[in-house]
Write an enzyme that holds these catalytic residues in place. Structure first.
Site, mmCIF file in Angstrom:
data_model
loop_
_atom_site.group_PDB
_atom_site.id
_atom_site.type_symbol
_atom_site.label_atom_id
_atom_site.label_comp_id
_atom_site.label_asym_id
_atom_site.label_seq_id
_atom_site.Cartn_x
_atom_site.Cartn_y
_atom_site.Cartn_z
ATOM 1 N N GLU A 48 0.863 -1.179 0.000
ATOM 2 C CA GLU A 48 0.000 0.000 0.000
ATOM 3 C C GLU A 48 0.897 1.224 0.000
ATOM 4 O OE1 GLU A 48 -2.778 0.434 3.271
ATOM 5 O OE2 GLU A 48 -3.839 1.991 2.146
ATOM 6 N N CYS A 244 -6.609 0.845 2.698
ATOM 7 C CA CYS A 244 -7.622 1.906 2.676
ATOM 8 C C CYS A 244 -7.456 2.841 1.493
ATOM 9 C CB CYS A 244 -7.568 2.716 3.961
ATOM 10 S SG CYS A 244 -8.049 1.796 5.411
ATOM 11 N N ASN A 375 -11.862 -3.241 0.009
ATOM 12 C CA ASN A 375 -10.754 -3.536 0.917
ATOM 13 C C ASN A 375 -11.281 -4.030 2.258
ATOM 14 O OD1 ASN A 375 -8.215 -3.500 2.271
ATOM 15 N ND2 ASN A 375 -8.762 -1.502 3.100
ATOM 16 N N GLU A 376 -11.507 -3.088 3.144
ATOM 17 C CA GLU A 376 -11.871 -3.456 4.511
ATOM 18 C C GLU A 376 -13.273 -2.932 4.743
ATOM 19 O OE1 GLU A 376 -8.611 -3.435 7.820
ATOM 20 O OE2 GLU A 376 -9.628 -1.543 7.886
#
Ligand code: AHR
Length: 661
Positions: A48, A244, A375-376
């Site tokens: 990331e 994120c 993603n999350e």
């Protein structure tokens, strides 16, 4: 009577001291009963752009804000006046070189002597090695009848000139000027001056200073030492671009892969969502130039032999921030991005996006097989959107395996809400995340023992032990954290039937530019080192094996954070015929164990032993002491079908020997 080796040892043990022998743990490995296959994707890498992982890190462009397109157009730049020269420096977008990043700087020097120009500070300074070659380039234009010359200089903070060149022939319309700079000394904090000499007006844009020394020697390529760390992990996959960052704080600033491919000047700048996320580590100059974009990520995967695992925005911004959600009726562009990405990665010249990939220099398909949807994310909003992606992609591309999210934590309401629904949806692989203290990781070594063997598979997609707490700037990459991750990873491996992917997160941290810690690999502008956590990852990934072997551990209570002991897993590598035994000893003293190999032919008497340990749980590596905690491999003699080995206190050991067919 012919005694078997272990019986002889037992008798020997009585002579040597029965107490020692009886107290020892026994590890029994059955080599005649191969267990579940271990997926080639088992141990991977999560990338990331956080902590200046891309610009300022893996992507080694030295000029920050090279196109003057940060919202503060001269951020990273300052005005240089040599010998008190006069004139002005201003940014404008009038008749730009290109329209995606239209702004540029106009330097209007009105003194016949001296020079006026701009200076770039780089990423925490411009880092250069003595004698290394750097390609400098700039887009320039001058409407003067006799255009002035430009001087390019690399200077140390004390003013020492490291190298300098004069560029002549500034064109009347935008054109590129370039030269090579070779600094005469090593410097981490150099600056680059770009100066108009004498009187004249010059427009400047797309300034670049790029090292020649890149991974695979590619022009504009990635930082060699950092890619080498990744290659040395032999990762099964590379997850990108996050994290994120995929989501953005708002939908408007989400990651959009199409903006990151094609000619570099045509990739629009985007704010980095980590810029001011943490008040304790603000980074207002953190933007994404996308010099490292999807084409480069795929290329990197190919280079290091990792399966590409892109994660796409699913119509939701970060739920820790705005949590914006695109209405279901407007999800189509997001679905289209996914379809086009599959075409970009795998399509032929007869497809629109396949043709672009070929045009941009990669005729062969990238062999995309996995795709992460969000993603999350969590709650019903996510499940609805995931279901739609699964429906559309399942119909058009059943060959692509989708990864879904179980939310931000390894338990709790979001997690418990997601799992039953993902099971109903017949999700293929569910992404779980966990950032917690070392105790959690020691205790969770048995986490997957109870998981349903018939349900979705698991991707432990982000995890790292936190020495203080998640988000704390005091977190350390110490041996205690790494050891607890090693214990946990024995549990991942033992459950290879369920867990098919895993990755530590985050990957890179810049010594001066981090927002988040711990990280797997640390660097400054020139140097880098691997953490103890990295070496744990490496010991697993380079000793992956193809299938599990059944192991029975007797003579100790199951190890936990309160009841330290041995965490054990064994597998076999078909190529070499070797048994690979991994043992993590979490106890504060050495533990002796008898290793019994059952159900095979001959057992080689020699093998190798690799030990990773540290004198103290608090030990770490650093730029100055990069291998304080690093594995040591040696030959091992005296192996048989029943032999004894001592596992050092608080250590991870990998034993390899040939056994059986
Ligand atoms: O790894 C850092 C962040 O932690 C990731 O971006 C996010 O997915 C998680 O919350």
């Amino acid at each position: 009577m012919r005694l078997r080796t272990w019986q002889r040892m037992m008798i020997g043990g009585v002579c040597l001291g029965l107490g020692t022998l009886l107290a020892a743990v026994q590890i029994e490995i059955r080599v005649d009963q191969p267990g579940a296959p271990i997926a080639p994707t088992m141990w991977g890498v999560f990338f990331e752009d956080i902590n200046y992982g891309a610009d300022g890190g893996l992507y080694p462009e030295r000029i920050k804000n090279r196109s003057f397109d940060f919202p503060e157009p001269l951020m990273g730049w300052s005005v240089v006046r040599l010998e008190g020269s006069e004139g002005d420096v201003a940014t404008t977008a009038e008749e730009p070189a290109q329209t995606v990043r239209p702004r540029y700087v106009r330097v209007r020097s009105t003194s016949p002597r001296g020079g006026l120009g701009v200076q770039n500070e780089g990423f925490f300074g411009i880092a250069v090695q003595a004698g290394a070659e750097f390609d400098f380039s700039v887009r320039a234009r001058s409407r003067d009848v006799r255009p002035p010359v430009l001087r390019v200089e690399l200077v140390a903070p004390d003013g020492t000139l490291l190298d300098s060149r004069v560029l002549r022939g500034v064109p009347a319309e935008w054109g590129e000027l370039s030269c090579r700079l070779i600094p005469k000394a090593r410097e981490l904090k150099a600056r680059l001056n770009l100066v108009v000499e004498g009187e004249g007006s010059v427009d400047l844009d797309e300034v670049s200073l790029f090292p020649r020394d890149t991974w695979a020697g590619r022009r504009g390529g990635l930082r060699r030492d950092l890619v080498q760390w990744l290659a040395d992990l032999k990762p099964g996959f590379l997850r990108f671009p996050g994290g994120c960052i995929v989501e953005g704080r708002h939908l408007e600033t989400r990651y959009q892969w199409k903006n990151t491919v094609g000619p570099i000047g045509g990739r629009p700048l985007l704010v980095n969502r980590w810029n001011t996320e943490f008040k304790h580590r603000p980074a207002p100059d953190y933007y994404q130039s996308f010099g490292l974009g999807f084409m480069e990520y795929f290329q990197l995967c190919e280079d290091i032999g990792a399966a590409p695992l892109p994660i796409l925005n699913c119509g939701m911004a970060c739920q820790f921030n705005s949590g914006e959600v695109v209405p279901m009726s407007q999800l189509q562009p997001y679905l289209q991005d996914a379809l086009d990405l599959i075409e970009f990665a795998n399509g032929g010249a007869d497809t629109e996006w396949g043709r672009r990939r070929i045009e941009w220099g990669h005729p062969r398909p990238f062999g995309l097989k996995y795709l992460g949807i969000g993603n999350e994310q969590w709650q019903q909003d996510y499940l609805e959107r995931y279901a739609e992606f699964a429906r559309v992609l399942g119909a058009r591309h059943p060959e692509i395996v989708l990864i879904s999210s179980a939310g931000p934590g390894p338990d709790g309401p979001h997690f418990r809400f997601a799992w039953p629904r993902l099971r109903e949806l017949k999700a293929a692989i569910v992404d779980e995340h966990c950032y917690d203290g070392p105790r959690w990781f020691f205790d969770a070594a048995g986490r997957y023992d109870q998981y349903d063997r018939q349900g979705p598979r698991v991707f432990m997609g982000e995890y790292a032990a936190q020495s203080v707490r998640t988000g704390s700037p005091e977190n350390r990459n110490n041996w205690e954290c790494a050891l607890s991750e090693a214990a946990f990873m024995t549990g991942l491996e033992r459950n290879a039937e369920v867990v098919v992917m895993s990755s530590y997160a985050p990957l890179f941290g810049h010594e001066e530019g981090w927002q988040w810690r711990p990280n797997l690999i640390w660097c400054d502008g020139l140097r880098s080192y691997a953490t103890p956590n990295y070496y744990v990852q490496q010991l697993f990934s380079r000793n992956r094996g193809d299938h599990l072997l059944s192991v029975q551990v007797t003579g100790q209570a199951p190890a936990t954070s309160r009841e330290p002991g041995l965490y054990v897993t064994a597998c076999r590598e078909t190529r070499t015929g070797e048994v690979i035994l991994k043992v993590v000893n979490s106890a504060p003293e050495p533990r002796r164990a008898h290793v019994r190999t059952v159900g095979q032919g001959a057992v080689a008497s020699r093998g190798t032993v690799t030990v990773l340990t540290a004198a103290e749980l608090s030990e770490e590596n650093s730029l100055e002491a990069p291998r304080r905690v690093a594995p040591i491999t040696s030959r091992l003699e005296g192996i048989s079908d029943f032999w004894a080995h001592t596992f050092p206190k608080q250590s991870m050991t990998v034993l390899r020997w040939r056994a059986g067919r």
